[in-house]
Scaffold this motif. Structure first.
Motif, PDB file in Angstrom:
ATOM      1  N   GLY A 505     -17.635 -26.729  36.974  1.00  0.00           N
ATOM      2  CA  GLY A 505     -18.217 -27.908  36.348  1.00  0.00           C
ATOM      3  C   GLY A 505     -18.527 -27.729  34.877  1.00  0.00           C
ATOM      4  N   PRO A 506     -19.037 -28.789  34.238  1.00  0.00           N
ATOM      5  CA  PRO A 506     -19.368 -28.750  32.816  1.00  0.00           C
ATOM      6  C   PRO A 506     -20.464 -27.732  32.511  1.00  0.00           C
ATOM      7  CG  PRO A 506     -19.331 -31.010  33.658  1.00  0.00           C
ATOM      8  CD  PRO A 506     -19.279 -30.102  34.835  1.00  0.00           C
ATOM      9  N   HIS A 507     -20.484 -27.279  31.270  1.00  0.00           N
ATOM     10  CA  HIS A 507     -21.530 -26.378  30.754  1.00  0.00           C
ATOM     11  C   HIS A 507     -21.612 -25.067  31.519  1.00  0.00           C
ATOM     12  CE1 HIS A 507     -22.847 -29.342  27.911  1.00  0.00           C
ATOM     13  NE2 HIS A 507     -23.045 -30.235  28.859  1.00  0.00           N
ATOM     14  N   ALA A 508     -20.496 -24.571  31.980  1.00  0.00           N
ATOM     15  CA  ALA A 508     -20.476 -23.269  32.637  1.00  0.00           C
ATOM     16  C   ALA A 508     -19.100 -22.649  32.472  1.00  0.00           C
ATOM     17  CB  ALA A 508     -20.835 -23.390  34.113  1.00  0.00           C
ATOM     18  N   GLN A 509     -19.093 -21.328  32.416  1.00  0.00           N
ATOM     19  CA  GLN A 509     -17.862 -20.563  32.276  1.00  0.00           C
ATOM     20  C   GLN A 509     -18.076 -19.268  33.057  1.00  0.00           C
ATOM     21  OE1 GLN A 509     -17.296 -18.800  28.365  1.00  0.00           O
ATOM     22  NE2 GLN A 509     -15.095 -19.131  28.455  1.00  0.00           N
ATOM     23  N   SER A 535     -11.468 -15.594  40.290  1.00  0.00           N
ATOM     24  CA  SER A 535     -12.077 -16.779  39.667  1.00  0.00           C
ATOM     25  C   SER A 535     -11.174 -17.285  38.560  1.00  0.00           C
ATOM     26  CB  SER A 535     -13.455 -16.453  39.083  1.00  0.00           C
ATOM     27  OG  SER A 535     -14.416 -16.233  40.086  1.00  0.00           O
ATOM     28  N   VAL A 536     -11.148 -18.601  38.394  1.00  0.00           N
ATOM     29  CA  VAL A 536     -10.437 -19.213  37.272  1.00  0.00           C
ATOM     30  C   VAL A 536     -11.277 -20.369  36.752  1.00  0.00           C
ATOM     31  CG1 VAL A 536      -9.089 -20.768  38.780  1.00  0.00           C
ATOM     32  CG2 VAL A 536      -8.250 -20.203  36.482  1.00  0.00           C
ATOM     33  N   ASP A 537     -11.385 -20.481  35.436  1.00  0.00           N
ATOM     34  CA  ASP A 537     -12.124 -21.591  34.822  1.00  0.00           C
ATOM     35  C   ASP A 537     -11.184 -22.771  34.638  1.00  0.00           C
ATOM     36  OD1 ASP A 537     -14.813 -20.689  34.489  1.00  0.00           O
ATOM     37  OD2 ASP A 537     -14.122 -19.310  32.941  1.00  0.00           O
ATOM     38  N   ASN A 538     -11.324 -23.753  35.518  1.00  0.00           N
ATOM     39  CA  ASN A 538     -10.461 -24.938  35.485  1.00  0.00           C
ATOM     40  C   ASN A 538     -10.822 -25.873  34.340  1.00  0.00           C
ATOM     41  OD1 ASN A 538     -12.459 -25.400  38.201  1.00  0.00           O
ATOM     42  ND2 ASN A 538     -12.661 -26.877  36.535  1.00  0.00           N
ATOM     43  N   ARG A 539      -9.971 -26.843  34.104  1.00  0.00           N
ATOM     44  CA  ARG A 539     -10.310 -27.903  33.150  1.00  0.00           C
ATOM     45  C   ARG A 539     -11.565 -28.611  33.641  1.00  0.00           C
ATOM     46  NH1 ARG A 539      -4.932 -31.223  33.207  1.00  0.00           N
ATOM     47  NH2 ARG A 539      -4.902 -30.255  35.275  1.00  0.00           N
ATOM     48  N   GLY A 540     -12.426 -28.955  32.678  1.00  0.00           N
ATOM     49  CA  GLY A 540     -13.729 -29.518  33.005  1.00  0.00           C
ATOM     50  C   GLY A 540     -14.851 -28.538  32.734  1.00  0.00           C
ATOM     51  N   ASN A 547     -11.579 -32.458  24.963  1.00  0.00           N
ATOM     52  CA  ASN A 547     -10.467 -32.928  25.795  1.00  0.00           C
ATOM     53  C   ASN A 547     -10.345 -32.117  27.077  1.00  0.00           C
ATOM     54  OD1 ASN A 547      -9.766 -34.917  23.957  1.00  0.00           O
ATOM     55  ND2 ASN A 547      -8.253 -33.653  22.907  1.00  0.00           N
ATOM     56  N   PHE A 548     -10.555 -30.829  26.967  1.00  0.00           N
ATOM     57  CA  PHE A 548     -10.507 -29.941  28.131  1.00  0.00           C
ATOM     58  C   PHE A 548     -11.589 -30.333  29.138  1.00  0.00           C
ATOM     59  CE2 PHE A 548     -11.418 -26.025  30.454  1.00  0.00           C
ATOM     60  CZ  PHE A 548     -10.163 -25.476  30.670  1.00  0.00           C
ATOM     61  N   GLU A 549     -12.765 -30.673  28.625  1.00  0.00           N
ATOM     62  CA  GLU A 549     -13.876 -31.029  29.502  1.00  0.00           C
ATOM     63  C   GLU A 549     -13.741 -32.443  30.059  1.00  0.00           C
ATOM     64  OE1 GLU A 549     -18.307 -32.303  28.565  1.00  0.00           O
ATOM     65  OE2 GLU A 549     -18.142 -30.126  28.398  1.00  0.00           O
ATOM     66  N   GLN A 550     -13.347 -33.394  29.220  1.00  0.00           N
ATOM     67  CA  GLN A 550     -13.408 -34.801  29.609  1.00  0.00           C
ATOM     68  C   GLN A 550     -12.277 -35.240  30.533  1.00  0.00           C
ATOM     69  OE1 GLN A 550     -13.751 -37.181  26.015  1.00  0.00           O
ATOM     70  NE2 GLN A 550     -15.979 -37.101  26.123  1.00  0.00           N
ATOM     71  N   VAL A 551     -11.318 -34.382  30.807  1.00  0.00           N
ATOM     72  CA  VAL A 551     -10.210 -34.749  31.695  1.00  0.00           C
ATOM     73  C   VAL A 551     -10.702 -35.094  33.096  1.00  0.00           C
ATOM     74  CG1 VAL A 551      -9.681 -32.405  32.509  1.00  0.00           C
ATOM     75  CG2 VAL A 551      -7.843 -34.101  32.313  1.00  0.00           C
ATOM     76  N   GLU A 560     -10.131 -30.651  38.790  1.00  0.00           N
ATOM     77  CA  GLU A 560     -10.640 -29.292  38.982  1.00  0.00           C
ATOM     78  C   GLU A 560      -9.983 -28.634  40.197  1.00  0.00           C
ATOM     79  OE1 GLU A 560     -14.436 -31.799  38.153  1.00  0.00           O
ATOM     80  OE2 GLU A 560     -12.379 -32.131  38.830  1.00  0.00           O
ATOM     81  N   ALA A 561      -9.852 -29.398  41.284  1.00  0.00           N
ATOM     82  CA  ALA A 561      -9.253 -28.850  42.507  1.00  0.00           C
ATOM     83  C   ALA A 561      -7.773 -28.522  42.292  1.00  0.00           C
ATOM     84  CB  ALA A 561      -9.419 -29.835  43.656  1.00  0.00           C
ATOM     85  N   LYS A 562      -7.069 -29.371  41.561  1.00  0.00           N
ATOM     86  CA  LYS A 562      -5.650 -29.107  41.290  1.00  0.00           C
ATOM     87  C   LYS A 562      -5.480 -27.805  40.501  1.00  0.00           C
ATOM     88  CE  LYS A 562      -4.292 -33.997  41.258  1.00  0.00           C
ATOM     89  NZ  LYS A 562      -3.804 -35.127  40.412  1.00  0.00           N
TER      90      LYS A 562
END
Length: 718
Positions: A505-509, A535-540, A547-551, A560-562
């Motif tokens: 989710g947003p605001h986390a890596q 672990s993988v940091d998905n878009r969002g 742009n990476f976050e707002q997708v 995120e699931a994709k």
């Protein structure tokens, strides 16, 4: 796909091979906070380091040591615990047991501030005596000390008080139940972490007033009473009535409060409060409830009237102001404003009339934090992701030319603290190869004096190897960073069960250049038991730009699931991963993602453990939920697509859902409603509740939680 073997992992290979049989095996108590031996396996640290002017102060248990950069970093004991406790005893104030929580508020005075119950004690370590005591009332909270006027603002229950320099305790507000003053508002969104704001010279105190009486009560239950007691809390859900906030300004000279005339506060957010240097104006950003339009206003503090709208921003998805304006040093006519308007958080210079002078920083990277100015105010210090989205480094930026000079030179993630003049920096950092380092940096000379280089706290233990790299997102273009932890005694000829740890989710890596690559102790423990952890940091997620976050806007859980499935495809390409034994675990947004992945891809994930999950975003709170999903009324299809209750019938694998019994962030209703949906669908997930715990399970119970999760994967995946 790009892959880079971490130097950390390569180094750990030196402990393997023929000597592996002589290495110790981790217990869960070694790796989980709250475990009996956890402290023995955390990197060494120096607590409480801070600046007293340009001298670094190092508090310890029995003494405080000063470190003077000018004098070849010479260390000198300035005060001992015995000296302080003797003075406290003379005043019948009890004693303290260490110096870790003291502070040094005056750069020009040898004064140390000590906090004890109901008192702030000021100790002169030049003459070794107590010079001042500020008393606050019983049950005081949210203490906010102002060194300019010697007063402390604090709250008791829902009202605001001031203990002034004359020894008086003044009640500033007298509000009924349901109206809260002097505390953080808007559920700590928009960078809001407190509720009081002293003016630069201490003549005024601005504060939040939050009326929650129109917000629905949420029925939390205390089970520790013989008959369970209802303890309702205010919880504004998406699309429902939210609290209404106003801003008051208390005048220390007149004892009167003026509330800013911002109009009807309904469905508006007031954020990022800042004072003008002359104390005549107060600045804050107003955000509409849709969170797609923000305006920076100035207000006259004496009259409470609006002066001017200075900056206006809009975005078809959302704007998210998180930083107050910052006036230039010694210049009341210019200020720095932070914005993501070009896709990344950057600094902009404005005049006091709201005219843009120039953009100070620019590039496909983010300004993470502004630390302050140098002595003359010619340069500003920022931390940023310019080197890599996986790192945070400190830079000095010239305000006239925009030239950036990198201050921290070692690869990794740096947390820095600037001295009063800006000449020196306390630099704490870690990387995949360094558990923790602490340096004092001379900015002008570019030299670092090391205070601590922690040794590997896992030395002597059979430790897994860690790899980091990138894969392509579902769009086939965007790089996503991953972390892969191989089991101890790894054998490439074997097939291993694999657990995907996800937040998403947003605001986390979750993947970064820190110790262990950002992995948690439980992941190391699972790898020591023979699991591959991934672990993988998905878009969002964070640190990759707007742009990476707002997708993911208006459809949380889909993109995120994709991307997570692209991670699974990468795992399946590895000969040592058993494609039939893949599990998933996450907490909070990660709990939502765990449930989401189990239900969207029931043939991929055999086992899942979802902690504190969001199940239905219409049950989540207003500020966060509506920013990313809009309201249930305006986005019914998005809410439907992200509602896990409606997908309960898809469950095939084993799913354990865990929730804190009084979780005020993601209320237990999420999990209970999901269980009901599963019953109706004829599905059989497992449920575990931690009574008395909120959104996170802490203390010794965290060890129990980690054991519970491990047992579940052992039973159904291993």
């Amino acid at each position: 796909m790009k892959k880079l073997m971490m130097a950390f992992g390569a180094a750990l290979l030196l402990f393997g091979g023929a000597e592996a049989k002589n290495l110790k095996t981790f217990s869960i108590d070694d790796l989980i906070p709250g475990g009996a031996t956890y402290a023995q396996h955390t990197p060494e640290n120096i607590y409480g380091l801070q600046w007293w002017g340009d001298i670094c102060m190092k508090p310890d248990i029995d003494k405080v040591v000063s470190i003077n950069p000018v004098n070849k970093y010479k260390e000198t004991t300035v005060v001992t615990l015995e000296q302080v406790n003797n003075s406290l005893k003379e005043q019948k104030l009890g004693q303290i047991h260490h110096f870790y929580s003291v502070s040094f508020p005056f750069a020009e005075k040898k004064i140390m501030k000590i906090e004890i119950p109901q008192k702030s004690v000021f100790y002169d370590f030049g003459v070794h005596q107590i010079t001042k005591i500020i008393n606050v009332k019983e049950r005081a909270a949210n203490n906010d000390y102002c060194k300019e006027n010697g007063s402390v603002a604090y709250t008791i229950d829902n009202n605001l008080y001031i203990a002034d320099s004359k020894g008086q305790n003044i009640q500033i507000t007298n509000e009924p139940k349901g109206v809260v003053c002097g505390q953080s508002v808007h559920r700590n969104e928009f960078g809001i972490l407190k509720g009081t704001y002293w003016s630069p010279k201490g003549n005024y105190l601005a504060f939040y007033r939050m009326d929650e009486r129109m917000v629905a009560d949420y029925p939390f239950v205390d089970i520790d009473t013989r008959i369970a007691t209802e303890k309702p809390g205010k919880y504004p859900m998406a699309g429902m009535s939210s609290h209404e906030v106003t801003i008051g300004v208390y005048n220390m000279a007149t004892g009167k409060t003026v509330y800013l005339n911002a109009g009807n506060p309904k469905d508006r957010y007031f954020t990022n409060i800042a004072w003008g240097p002359d104390e005549k104006s107060l600045y804050f950003i107003e955000l509409n409830r849709d969170q797609n339009h923000s305006q920076l206003f100035s207000y006259n503090v004496e009259r409470g009237e609006k002066e001017k709208m200075l900056i206006e921003e809009s975005n078809p998805k959302y704007v998210e102001p998180q930083h107050p304006i910052l006036f230039l040093k010694g210049d009341n006519t210019k200020f720095i404003y932070q914005s993501q308007r070009d896709g990344f958080n950057h600094l902009y210079l404005y005049s006091i009339d709201g005219k843009l002078i120039k953009q100070i920083t620019k590039g496909n990277w983010l300004v993470k934090e502004v630390l302050g100015f140098d002595g003359k105010g010619d340069n500003i210090y920022i931390s940023s992701t310019e080197v890599s989205p996986l790192e945070v480094q400190l830079y000095k930026v010239n305000l006239k030319t925009g030239k950036r000079t990198r201050v921290t030179q070692v690869a990794g993630t740096h947390t820095t603290l600037l001295s009063t003049s800006g000449k020196y920096v306390i630099d704490r950092y870690s990387s995949t190869t360094a558990p923790r380092c602490i340096d004092l940096i001379d900015v002008n000379k570019g030299k670092a004096n090391n205070l601590l280089t922690a040794s590997n706290p896992y030395e002597g233990y059979n430790t897994p190897t860690i790899e980091m790299g990138t894969i392509k997102a579902e769009d086939g273009v965007t790089d996503l960073y991953y972390r892969l932890i191989k089991p101890v005694d790894f054998d490439p000829a074997k097939k291993y069960p694999t657990v995907v740890y996800v937040y998403g989710g947003p605001h986390a890596q979750v993947v970064n250049n820190t110790w262990l690559g950002g992995a948690r102790g439980w992941e190391i423990y699972m790898a020591s038991k023979g699991y591959v952890m991934f672990s993988v940091d998905n878009r969002g997620s964070e640190n990759r730009g707007l742009n990476f976050e707002q997708v993911t806007f208006r459809q949380l859980g889909v993109t995120e699931a994709k991307d997570q499935i692209k991670g699974v495809e990468f795992l399946k390409s590895l000969s040592f991963v058993d494609a039939n034994r893949i599990g998933v675990h996450g907490w909070s947004f990660g709990g939502f993602m765990t449930t989401n992945l189990m239900l969207r891809y029931p043939d991929v994930f055999k086992v899942g453990v979802a902690g504190g999950p969001v199940i239905d975003w219409s049950y989540y709170e207003v500020m966060y939920g509506e920013r990313y999903m809009d309201t249930p009324e305006s986005n019914p299809e998005g809410y439907k697509e992200s509602n896990m209750r409606l997908k309960a019938g898809n469950l095939k694998g084993h799913l354990l859902v865990i929730h804190g019994g009084v979780d005020p962030t993601c209320v237990p209703q999420h999990t209970y409603s999901f269980m009901k949906a599963c019953v109706e669908a004829g599905k059989y997930p497992d449920l575990f509740i931690y009574p008395g715990h909120e959104h996170g399970v802490v203390g010794k119970d965290r060890v129990h939680l980690s054991n519970k999760m491990t047992q579940y994967f052992d039973e159904f995946l291993k």
